[in-house]
Design an enzyme around this catalytic site. Structure first.
Site, PDB file in Angstrom:
ATOM      1  N   ASP A   1      -1.871  -0.831   5.778  1.00  0.00           N
ATOM      2  CA  ASP A   1      -2.182  -0.370   7.242  1.00  0.00           C
ATOM      3  C   ASP A   1      -3.628  -0.165   7.317  1.00  0.00           C
ATOM      4  O   ASP A   1      -4.083  -0.118   8.470  1.00  0.00           O
ATOM      5  CB  ASP A   1      -1.465   1.016   7.414  1.00  0.00           C
TER       6      ASP A   1
ATOM      7  N   ASP B   1       0.816  -1.092  -0.191  1.00  0.00           N
ATOM      8  CA  ASP B   1      -0.151  -0.088  -0.137  1.00  0.00           C
ATOM      9  C   ASP B   1       1.215   1.320  -0.125  1.00  0.00           C
ATOM     10  O   ASP B   1       2.160   1.067   0.178  1.00  0.00           O
ATOM     11  CB  ASP B   1      -1.071  -0.097   1.187  1.00  0.00           C
TER      12      ASP B   1
ATOM     13  N   GLY C   1      -5.228   2.684  -3.034  1.00  0.00           N
ATOM     14  CA  GLY C   1      -6.256   3.519  -3.341  1.00  0.00           C
ATOM     15  C   GLY C   1      -6.181   5.017  -3.742  1.00  0.00           C
ATOM     16  O   GLY C   1      -7.201   5.672  -3.760  1.00  0.00           O
TER      17      GLY C   1
ATOM     18  N   ASP D   1      -0.065   5.167   0.959  1.00  0.00           N
ATOM     19  CA  ASP D   1      -0.507   6.173   1.954  1.00  0.00           C
ATOM     20  C   ASP D   1      -0.442   5.326   3.259  1.00  0.00           C
ATOM     21  O   ASP D   1      -1.167   4.561   3.644  1.00  0.00           O
ATOM     22  CB  ASP D   1      -1.950   6.785   1.599  1.00  0.00           C
TER      23      ASP D   1
ATOM     24  N   GLU E   1      -1.588  10.703   4.330  1.00  0.00           N
ATOM     25  CA  GLU E   1      -2.855  10.230   3.605  1.00  0.00           C
ATOM     26  C   GLU E   1      -2.768  11.301   2.604  1.00  0.00           C
ATOM     27  O   GLU E   1      -3.409  12.285   2.722  1.00  0.00           O
ATOM     28  CB  GLU E   1      -4.088   9.920   4.324  1.00  0.00           C
TER      29      GLU E   1
ATOM     30  N   ASN F   1      -8.792  -1.618   3.763  1.00  0.00           N
ATOM     31  CA  ASN F   1      -8.707  -1.935   2.517  1.00  0.00           C
ATOM     32  C   ASN F   1      -7.467  -2.697   1.634  1.00  0.00           C
ATOM     33  O   ASN F   1      -7.403  -2.916   0.837  1.00  0.00           O
ATOM     34  CB  ASN F   1      -9.058  -0.624   1.401  1.00  0.00           C
TER      35      ASN F   1
END
Length: 234
Positions: free
Chosen positions: A187, A29, A120, A31, A38, A190
């Site tokens: 983290d 991932d 995402g 962010d 983020e 999702n």
């Protein structure tokens, strides 16, 4: 029941050490995992809507909002009209690689693993982070821009948890390895689909729901603490 292997480093389900060369793919991932922020929350700051957007982000990452796509649409709508220059400001002034990211990536590449960034978040940041870290593949959401401003939408389908899992499995297929030979690092809620598909799941300074399900939880220190569990080649 997890075991504290060292201060701030927890494991469960397996017996360490593992060998990094025993894996073929490692997926991250972005962010709050590879980077310290983020991005969507920081873009929202430019629109004076950070607290509103950040509250939705936090709920989504904790798994309290189960529909990630809908949560992203809600947040994006609040960014409508933000000038594209705000993205550059966030990248230059606020985005930093998390501690140990470069060291872990170098170790993974040296051991022959293919590296995947799947987020995402947004291509503006993901493509730059991919380049900085020398990663093989990046997949994220492309912000729609019209006349130099964000429209509050993305181009094409939204990358959510299921798409993250699909991207991990697709890279395994291209490499010719089993998903059991993959590591997934994240983290938020999702990230759980791709983490559940991988042979080794790693939670990095993660939300409680993610820490509970991960095989490795790094709660203190940098990403390179994974190398205390999965040993690089000598």
């Amino acid at each position: 029941m997890s075991t504290e292997l060292a201060p701030g480093l927890f494991i469960q389900i397996f017996t360490p050490p593992l060998q990094l060369s025993g894996f073929k793919v490692i997926a991250f991932d972005m962010d709050s995992t590879l980077i310290n922020i983020e991005c969507i929350d920081e873009i929202a700051d430019a629109a004076g809507k950070k607290s509103e957007v950040a509250a939705i982000t936090e709920a989504a990452m904790r798994g309290e909002i189960t529909d990630f796509k809908e949560s992203l649409r809600r947040r994006l709508a609040l960014l409508r009209g933000v000038p594209v220059e705000a993205l550059q400001q966030v990248y230059e002034q606020r985005l930093r690689l998390n501690p140990g990211a470069q060291e872990l990536m170098t170790a993974a590449r040296t051991a022959g693993l293919k590296t995947l960034l799947v987020s995402g978040g947004f291509t503006y940041f993901a493509d730059r982070v991919q380049q900085r870290l020398g990663m093989d593949v990046a997949r994220s959401n492309e912000l729609e821009i019209d006349n130099g401003r964000l429209t509050g939408r993305v181009v094409g389908d939204i990358v959510d948890g299921e798409e993250k899992k699909r991207q991990l499995l697709a890279l395994c297929e291209r490499v010719g390895c089993s998903p059991l030979e993959a590591i997934a690092v994240g983290d938020g809620a999702n990230d759980l689909p791709m983490m559940s598909a991988a042979g080794l799941s790693v939670a990095y300074h993660a939300k409680p729901k993610v820490r509970e399900q991960a095989m490795v939880a790094i709660n203190e220190g940098g990403l390179d603490r994974l190398l205390e569990v999965v040993h690089p080649p000598r």
